[in-house]
Design an enzyme around this catalytic site. Sequence first.
Site, PDB file in Angstrom:
ATOM      1  CE  LYS A   1      -4.343  -1.735   1.579  1.00 44.95           C
ATOM      2  NZ  LYS A   1      -4.600  -2.624   2.689  1.00 44.95           N
TER       3      LYS A   1
ATOM      4  CE  LYS B   1      -5.966  -8.803  -2.180  1.00 42.83           C
ATOM      5  NZ  LYS B   1      -6.511  -8.504  -0.890  1.00 42.83           N
TER       6      LYS B   1
ATOM      7  CE  LYS C   1     -13.288  -3.926  -0.325  1.00 43.66           C
ATOM      8  NZ  LYS C   1     -13.491  -3.583   1.060  1.00 43.66           N
TER       9      LYS C   1
HETATM   10  P1  TYM Z   1     -10.508  -6.355   3.804  1.00 42.97           P
HETATM   11  O1  TYM Z   1     -11.554  -5.327   3.963  1.00 42.97           O
HETATM   12  O2  TYM Z   1      -9.398  -6.109   2.848  1.00 42.97           O
HETATM   13  O3  TYM Z   1     -11.146  -7.731   3.378  1.00 42.97           O
HETATM   14  C1  TYM Z   1     -12.173  -8.320   4.154  1.00 42.97           C
HETATM   15  C2  TYM Z   1     -12.080  -9.831   4.116  1.00 42.97           C
HETATM   16  O4  TYM Z   1     -12.199 -10.303   2.776  1.00 42.97           O
HETATM   17  C3  TYM Z   1     -11.092 -11.150   2.494  1.00 42.97           C
HETATM   18  N1  TYM Z   1     -10.721 -10.979   1.070  1.00 42.97           N
HETATM   19  C4  TYM Z   1     -10.476 -12.009   0.248  1.00 42.97           C
HETATM   20  N2  TYM Z   1     -10.495 -13.344   0.460  1.00 42.97           N
HETATM   21  C5  TYM Z   1     -10.215 -14.132  -0.596  1.00 42.97           C
HETATM   22  N3  TYM Z   1      -9.929 -13.660  -1.831  1.00 42.97           N
HETATM   23  C6  TYM Z   1      -9.903 -12.334  -2.094  1.00 42.97           C
HETATM   24  N4  TYM Z   1      -9.669 -11.884  -3.314  1.00 42.97           N
HETATM   25  C7  TYM Z   1     -10.175 -11.430  -1.018  1.00 42.97           C
HETATM   26  N5  TYM Z   1     -10.247 -10.077  -0.903  1.00 42.97           N
HETATM   27  C8  TYM Z   1     -10.580  -9.816   0.384  1.00 42.97           C
HETATM   28  C9  TYM Z   1      -9.970 -10.672   3.409  1.00 42.97           C
HETATM   29  O5  TYM Z   1      -9.020 -11.689   3.637  1.00 42.97           O
HETATM   30  C10 TYM Z   1     -10.726 -10.342   4.657  1.00 42.97           C
HETATM   31  O6  TYM Z   1     -10.953 -11.503   5.442  1.00 42.97           O
HETATM   32  N6  TYM Z   1      -7.574  -5.903   7.768  1.00 42.97           N
HETATM   33  C11 TYM Z   1      -8.837  -6.467   7.345  1.00 42.97           C
HETATM   34  C12 TYM Z   1     -10.026  -5.936   8.120  1.00 42.97           C
HETATM   35  C13 TYM Z   1      -9.881  -6.076   9.584  1.00 42.97           C
HETATM   36  C14 TYM Z   1      -9.940  -7.277  10.329  1.00 42.97           C
HETATM   37  C15 TYM Z   1      -9.738  -6.907  11.680  1.00 42.97           C
HETATM   38  C16 TYM Z   1     -10.136  -8.615   9.982  1.00 42.97           C
HETATM   39  C17 TYM Z   1      -9.654  -5.065  10.452  1.00 42.97           C
HETATM   40  N7  TYM Z   1      -9.576  -5.562  11.728  1.00 42.97           N
HETATM   41  C18 TYM Z   1      -9.728  -7.862  12.709  1.00 42.97           C
HETATM   42  C19 TYM Z   1     -10.128  -9.563  10.998  1.00 42.97           C
HETATM   43  C20 TYM Z   1      -9.939  -9.183  12.353  1.00 42.97           C
HETATM   44  C21 TYM Z   1      -9.013  -6.094   5.869  1.00 42.97           C
HETATM   45  O7  TYM Z   1      -8.424  -5.204   5.367  1.00 42.97           O
HETATM   46  O8  TYM Z   1      -9.920  -6.773   5.231  1.00 42.97           O
END
Ligand code: TYM
Length: 357
Positions: A116, A222, A225
């Site tokens: 990022k 992958k 967004k």
């Molecule tokens: P975020 O918002 O990027 O994504 C949310 C969830 O979706 C999963 N994900 C995917 N899984 C498989 N293939 C993909 N292409 C794909 N894109 C997204 C992510 O693995 C995630 O599970 N840091 C986290 C949010 C967060 C969080 C937490 C999660 C903040 N605090 C505490 C767990 C516990 C995030 O950016 O997710």
Amino acid sequence: MEQPKREIILSGIRPTGNLHLGNFYGALRKFVQIQDAHDCNFFVADLHALTTATDPEALHANVKNVLAEYLAAGIDPEKATIFVQSDIPEISEMYLLLNMHVGIGELMRTAAFKDKARKCLGLSGECDDSDEAFEHQIIGGDTNKRVCAGLLTYPTLMAVDILIQKATKVPVGKDQLQHLELTRRFARRFNSFYHVDLFPEPTDFDFGGAPVKVPGLNGSGKMGKSEGNCIYLIDDPKVIRKKVMRATTDEGPKEPNSPMSEPVANLFTLLELTSTPDVVKHFRDAYADCSIRYGDLKKQLAEDIVAVTTPIRDRITDILANEEYLRKVVRDGAERARARAADTLAEMRQIMGIRPL
Ligand code: TYM
């Protein structure tokens, strides 16, 4: 007779846009599967979104969208606690306290940070640990393209989300496993520094099989967004068909049983997630004997995706129209999540010596 204690599960999604198939298969669908048997807590990570999102109106709208998408995918507020991260002020305070035990170096080495930060700086390509130019840019580079400190301390905030609820299992996609590893490290460090046993060390939720990585439609990497390669749960069927028909492929297999190129393997991964095993077998056999027509594969894939997303999309629209219901869900959720967060924070303050005179 006393009920056995249910395992505490926690996970969140950033409200940086509508949710896509990656979020659905990597996270949401799993949340729904486990909500009956565990103490589940699912939240909208709006503070995390601030590390990259800068439009207040869009952020506010996206919090609502993600909540509606949680509910539309089948998360039930009677079974799981659903809340918005910023409704729990204890998280922000604990973030400050935990940061005192986190090293800048270990944060800078995180893959998600490097990725990022490179994007913020307008740098492209992969980097490795020894990329001095990159570190130099972060510290001394152009101030118009700064990397915000919140991005660096993103893993601390994520660790706090988990540890403040004393969650032991965290269902996430593959891309978040490094953050989970850091959370365990921070928990261990805090416990051993103060000789306490405050935080459990959380692990990924084991669903059996390898962690899911949903690929994008543009041939590599992958679905994400910021990658512009997504199918959103809210996309209408026409849009889905168009996106799938445009997905990258190759010239087709020239010899029987040839290895698959990444773009084609990605389409098969999506087919495996959304179609039935006999459909997958049909196209695998056709690939193996070189009779496959990618147009047919894409048409089938598009219809199977539409079948998965259409009922969810209809529910999203209904739920978004009912603001009162959404407000009630997050009010109740915040009340429950705050109670446990306040207890953990009070213990942490006491341990660290932040005590009333
Ligand atoms: P975020 O918002 O990027 O994504 C949310 C969830 O979706 C999963 N994900 C995917 N899984 C498989 N293939 C993909 N292409 C794909 N894109 C997204 C992510 O693995 C995630 O599970 N840091 C986290 C949010 C967060 C969080 C937490 C999660 C903040 N605090 C505490 C767990 C516990 C995030 O950016 O997710």
